[in-house]
Write an enzyme that holds these catalytic residues in place. Sequence first.
Site, PDB file in Angstrom:
ATOM      1  N   ARG A 253       0.832  -1.207   0.000  1.00 29.42           N
ATOM      2  CA  ARG A 253       0.000   0.000   0.000  1.00 29.42           C
ATOM      3  C   ARG A 253       0.870   1.261   0.000  1.00 29.42           C
ATOM      4  O   ARG A 253       2.107   1.171   0.092  1.00 29.42           O
ATOM      5  CB  ARG A 253      -0.932  -0.051   1.208  1.00 29.42           C
ATOM      6  CG  ARG A 253      -1.933  -1.190   1.083  1.00 29.42           C
ATOM      7  CD  ARG A 253      -2.688  -1.435   2.372  1.00 29.42           C
ATOM      8  NE  ARG A 253      -3.400  -0.235   2.801  1.00 29.42           N
ATOM      9  CZ  ARG A 253      -3.958  -0.089   4.004  1.00 29.42           C
ATOM     10  NH1 ARG A 253      -3.861  -1.072   4.901  1.00 29.42           N
ATOM     11  NH2 ARG A 253      -4.586   1.015   4.312  1.00 29.42           N
ATOM     12  N   LYS A 271       2.444  -1.595   4.510  1.00 27.29           N
ATOM     13  CA  LYS A 271       1.784  -0.281   4.435  1.00 27.29           C
ATOM     14  C   LYS A 271       2.627   0.758   5.129  1.00 27.29           C
ATOM     15  O   LYS A 271       3.050   0.538   6.265  1.00 27.29           O
ATOM     16  CB  LYS A 271       0.422  -0.377   5.131  1.00 27.29           C
ATOM     17  CG  LYS A 271      -0.426   0.859   5.011  1.00 27.29           C
ATOM     18  CD  LYS A 271      -1.346   1.044   6.219  1.00 27.29           C
ATOM     19  CE  LYS A 271      -0.758   2.043   7.198  1.00 27.29           C
ATOM     20  NZ  LYS A 271      -1.572   2.274   8.391  1.00 27.29           N
ATOM     21  N   HIS A 283       5.710 -14.837   4.247  1.00 30.87           N
ATOM     22  CA  HIS A 283       4.320 -15.263   4.089  1.00 30.87           C
ATOM     23  C   HIS A 283       3.420 -14.818   5.227  1.00 30.87           C
ATOM     24  O   HIS A 283       3.833 -14.764   6.374  1.00 30.87           O
ATOM     25  CB  HIS A 283       4.201 -16.782   3.929  1.00 30.87           C
ATOM     26  CG  HIS A 283       5.309 -17.573   4.526  1.00 30.87           C
ATOM     27  ND1 HIS A 283       5.797 -18.696   3.932  1.00 30.87           N
ATOM     28  CD2 HIS A 283       6.044 -17.412   5.653  1.00 30.87           C
ATOM     29  CE1 HIS A 283       6.769 -19.196   4.656  1.00 30.87           C
ATOM     30  NE2 HIS A 283       6.929 -18.441   5.709  1.00 30.87           N
ATOM     31  N   TYR A 286       1.726  -9.007   8.168  1.00 28.79           N
ATOM     32  CA  TYR A 286       1.344  -7.609   7.978  1.00 28.79           C
ATOM     33  C   TYR A 286       2.389  -6.700   8.603  1.00 28.79           C
ATOM     34  O   TYR A 286       2.639  -6.774   9.817  1.00 28.79           O
ATOM     35  CB  TYR A 286      -0.019  -7.330   8.623  1.00 28.79           C
ATOM     36  CG  TYR A 286      -0.337  -5.857   8.696  1.00 28.79           C
ATOM     37  CD1 TYR A 286      -0.330  -5.065   7.542  1.00 28.79           C
ATOM     38  CD2 TYR A 286      -0.625  -5.230   9.904  1.00 28.79           C
ATOM     39  CE1 TYR A 286      -0.595  -3.704   7.598  1.00 28.79           C
ATOM     40  CE2 TYR A 286      -0.905  -3.876   9.969  1.00 28.79           C
ATOM     41  CZ  TYR A 286      -0.883  -3.123   8.816  1.00 28.79           C
ATOM     42  OH  TYR A 286      -1.148  -1.773   8.868  1.00 28.79           O
ATOM     43  N   ASN A 306      -0.387  -1.911  14.999  1.00 26.46           N
ATOM     44  CA  ASN A 306      -0.094  -0.480  14.918  1.00 26.46           C
ATOM     45  C   ASN A 306      -1.240   0.405  15.407  1.00 26.46           C
ATOM     46  O   ASN A 306      -1.133   1.620  15.424  1.00 26.46           O
ATOM     47  CB  ASN A 306       0.269  -0.094  13.483  1.00 26.46           C
ATOM     48  CG  ASN A 306      -0.796  -0.505  12.473  1.00 26.46           C
ATOM     49  OD1 ASN A 306      -1.570  -1.445  12.702  1.00 26.46           O
ATOM     50  ND2 ASN A 306      -0.845   0.193  11.363  1.00 26.46           N
ATOM     51  N   TYR A 307      -2.330  -0.195  15.884  1.00 25.81           N
ATOM     52  CA  TYR A 307      -3.537   0.594  16.145  1.00 25.81           C
ATOM     53  C   TYR A 307      -4.175   0.075  17.420  1.00 25.81           C
ATOM     54  O   TYR A 307      -4.351  -1.131  17.606  1.00 25.81           O
ATOM     55  CB  TYR A 307      -4.490   0.411  14.946  1.00 25.81           C
ATOM     56  CG  TYR A 307      -5.794   1.134  15.046  1.00 25.81           C
ATOM     57  CD1 TYR A 307      -5.831   2.500  15.382  1.00 25.81           C
ATOM     58  CD2 TYR A 307      -7.004   0.484  14.792  1.00 25.81           C
ATOM     59  CE1 TYR A 307      -7.052   3.163  15.461  1.00 25.81           C
ATOM     60  CE2 TYR A 307      -8.212   1.160  14.851  1.00 25.81           C
ATOM     61  CZ  TYR A 307      -8.233   2.493  15.202  1.00 25.81           C
ATOM     62  OH  TYR A 307      -9.436   3.155  15.268  1.00 25.81           O
ATOM     63  N   ARG A 360       5.404 -16.938  26.110  1.00 29.26           N
ATOM     64  CA  ARG A 360       4.484 -18.011  25.804  1.00 29.26           C
ATOM     65  C   ARG A 360       4.424 -19.029  26.939  1.00 29.26           C
ATOM     66  O   ARG A 360       5.253 -19.017  27.850  1.00 29.26           O
ATOM     67  CB  ARG A 360       4.813 -18.672  24.467  1.00 29.26           C
ATOM     68  CG  ARG A 360       6.036 -19.518  24.447  1.00 29.26           C
ATOM     69  CD  ARG A 360       6.285 -20.071  23.010  1.00 29.26           C
ATOM     70  NE  ARG A 360       7.468 -20.891  23.006  1.00 29.26           N
ATOM     71  CZ  ARG A 360       8.328 -20.983  21.999  1.00 29.26           C
ATOM     72  NH1 ARG A 360       8.148 -20.269  20.905  1.00 29.26           N
ATOM     73  NH2 ARG A 360       9.380 -21.766  22.070  1.00 29.26           N
TER      74      ARG A 360
END
Lengths: 379, 379, 379
Positions: A253, A271, A283, A286, A306-307, A360
Amino acid sequence: MAVKSAVLFILNNENNRPILLQRVMGTPLLTWLSNGLSARGICRCLLICPEQFAEQAKACFPDSIALTCTADQNDISGFIASEQDEEMLVITKPVVDLGSKSALFAEDCADVGLAACTVSASALQTSDSVESCLAAHGTEAEGFAVVSEPDELPDWQPILKRLYLYELANNGVEIWDYDNCYVDPSVRVGAGTVLMPGTILRGKTVIGENCTIGPNTLLENAVIGNHTKINASQIFESSVADHTAVGPFAYIRPNCRIGSDVKIGDFVEVKNSVIDDGTKVSHLTYIGDSDVGKRINFGCGTVTVNYDRAKKFRTVIEDDAFIGCNTNLIAPVTVGEGAYIAAGSTITENVPANSLSIARVRQSNKENWSTNNKVKEKK
Amino acid sequence: MAVKSAVLFILNNENNRPILLQRVMGTPLLTWLSNGLSARGICRCLLICPEQFAEQAKACFPDSIALTCTADQNDISGFIASEQDEEMLVITKPVVDLGSKSALFAEDCADVGLAACTVSASALQTSDSVESCLAAHGTEAEGFAVVSEPDELPDWQPILKRLYLYELANNGVEIWDYDNCYVDPSVRVGAGTVLMPGTILRGKTVIGENCTIGPNTLLENAVIGNHTKINASQIFESSVADHTAVGPFAYIRPNCRIGSDVKIGDFVEVKNSVIDDGTKVSHLTYIGDSDVGKRINFGCGTVTVNYDRAKKFRTVIEDDAFIGCNTNLIAPVTVGEGAYIAAGSTITENVPANSLSIARVRQSNKENWSTNNKVKEKK
Amino acid sequence: MAVKSAVLFILNNENNRPILLQRVMGTPLLTWLSNGLSARGICRCLLICPEQFAEQAKACFPDSIALTCTADQNDISGFIASEQDEEMLVITKPVVDLGSKSALFAEDCADVGLAACTVSASALQTSDSVESCLAAHGTEAEGFAVVSEPDELPDWQPILKRLYLYELANNGVEIWDYDNCYVDPSVRVGAGTVLMPGTILRGKTVIGENCTIGPNTLLENAVIGNHTKINASQIFESSVADHTAVGPFAYIRPNCRIGSDVKIGDFVEVKNSVIDDGTKVSHLTYIGDSDVGKRINFGCGTVTVNYDRAKKFRTVIEDDAFIGCNTNLIAPVTVGEGAYIAAGSTITENVPANSLSIARVRQSNKENWSTNNKVKEKK
């Protein structure tokens, strides 16, 4: 004497959009025309255009043409006066510029008459009307065809498509199928690059040499280096450097800068991020709002978070880090140089350089559970 | 008498790549030609070729033609002598083989003269020059057309495309659009198979009967069984058996063997793995370097973690296992038969057969948190 | 007098499928024909068809035609009697209906003779044989062409394709490339909608106004609102409302209802779910068997875990919830209004409205681990 200046009229079309602003393969006819004029050597243009279409029309011109867009009579006279004794190309009706390929499409060309003429600026200066001046002094220009009605535009689609593809092929671009490749005339493609079927190149896209683009790839205002491969992916307003592989099925993007020897693999979105040389994002990942260094390996399923429902934050990952699979990096966060994040971790705090970071739970196995449990495969 | 032997000259092209080695739709013209020769019944070929192009040229021939590639005069004489009294097909210039479809493209064919002739091996043996021998004894072969210049190649693109598609259609393949389907002449497709638009089949790809391939699917050296559906996906150097569904948007990388009744769904990558019959990999999953048994269900977001920054390891999953969503399987690891892995687990140790394996944290809810918290939706 | 009633014969084809039931671009020739008849104003049709093909043939007709399908002589006579003095269109052989565009394809049309005639119902009633009745009283109908042999079907492919696309273009649809767009005649598309290359619209798909569809998009029985954008995606048996963006690379499976102002982004699958207005599902997410409210934000990597190896369950997410990245929602589960789920959580119990729900482990960093550890980047 080479003609370097043009006057172009955009006429109102009875409440419809002017023909020159209607689209062929998603691109205004005026963009096809202006790039043709530029290829002819036109570098100055007076565009006479109704006010409400001025912005749209100006956006169709390449940077190589200095544009004066006006409907004001004084400005028009001033432009023509400044041309002194130059020959000018005057286009009074919607036309297609077939340029040097007009012979190939001869059957599609008819007399253009006064629709496209050359005439001296001095003749224009001293005339009361353009029409009468052209009638008296104009010389019909070669290689143009008039588009009288909007419903002729579909017939121009295959011709405009091939016209520019032939030019690219002459410059050493290898095109699999001239019928299944869509390249705006404003796009540049280097020699040795292969365009596979379903390639769509739009806007100010620039592609280097020896790339492979496609199949089914859409680039819009993308800048691609040399020896780069973009397979079944979409890239918008971003750059990708050399020897990089993108796709299949990647989505880049706007506002990304991807380096050399990078892999942006399948089912990866990037992005508003920088990704430096040698990094592999193989693979299902994001990367958004991130600054990513060199030689980093992203495991499958990495997400830069990121949000937080209120604001967007950046993620910083330094050189040689290793990001385990199915990891969340909750921004703002920095992963230091050479750090190693264990698979399945959600990282909320900075990771120092060369650290192992892990978040974990230990695995527990309950034996013979399936045999005793009702949760069985449906038949 | 059927001609079974051919002599084919590849000529140097003034420092450019020889025309027969230039590509049409990504495939050398020689591949199109050699497969045409094979369809004519040619099963032995003497290829006379400059040394530096020999490897490239040999790679263009199907296995059905026994190939002798040489530029050595003794070898050439030996080959011709061994043909004794056979008729030979001699091709001295770059040609396209229109075969039995030449009538359909009659307007594209002209006299080929001595470019493609039949002549007896014995005549060739006793002649000083091929040219004079062909002129004296040769019979023009039918169904060929000469390509004199590289810039004629684009014109052959639509013809070569249709030529082979027509042959497939004759054999019962259903082709949606002859203009938007790209099948190398080395590919085999079974009757009843449907090729949708944007299908690209390359190399030694073999497809069985009653499959549906496409839209927008790229197969390269793939072997596909019967009744299998490949939708908007890419497969390289791998096999997929019968009644299996792949895609949309799947990516199968080299060295995979996928069984029957398998589902490889959307946004799934498989690499260097075996997946046995009846297994479902429905979505958003990466299976790499794995041996996967029968009737296994992969939850969404499963990742086989095959790389630890130093080495790659294999994952083994035995029959009837159930892999929960968003699970990491950190190789080397074995999941036993019938085992059940809870969603969201990162599995680092082997899971015994029929066990439940779980590695996750208990959920905690903080009530009224959103109401009190500053993290609100941006407006 | 407008002809409103038709008689159509489907003949046995020597053990092959009847020509009218053979497919052109994946759609039976009969579907192309019946939609043409509907466009001519035919609203009643007697279909005379061998029993074994009846179901298949009936499925080819649009709802706008009241269909009587029979091979029974009494039913046939009854239908014709009920038409009284009406003129009827009688089609006795496989034909293509070129309709009002027949002039464009004039060279493809020949005399259809008795293959398509108009004749009065009363003449048919009183005749012994259809053939003799048509010979005596029939008037050749205009705009039809006969398909005598199945192997003529490929030649009709580009014509049928363009025929319907031209009609759409007349209605204000913008088509990038008439050669690379596949629209069933049963599909409806609103004015101002743009169809990019590689668009395939099938079945009873309905698209509103001012949408952008494509590139490389497959819709089958989909209902799309206005101002919606579907990019490089596939949608089956589902609806998407207004101002929504889908893709690139999204997959919407049957039985979904997607609202307005929604984003279904890249690498997202939705199945058997409702997603209400204003919700964003941006990337790498699977929503299956779910009821999703308004203005919800799905983080990247969210999975609704709907299957436990025995049964499928539903997930309910109420308005204004926020779902963190890489989250599992294990159904059956309800996430309350305005709730916030922390990234990386596996949610097994209901989340009350406005709660924060979290299920993850605290991060631990082991400093200088990389420096001391053998797990180094492979060179």
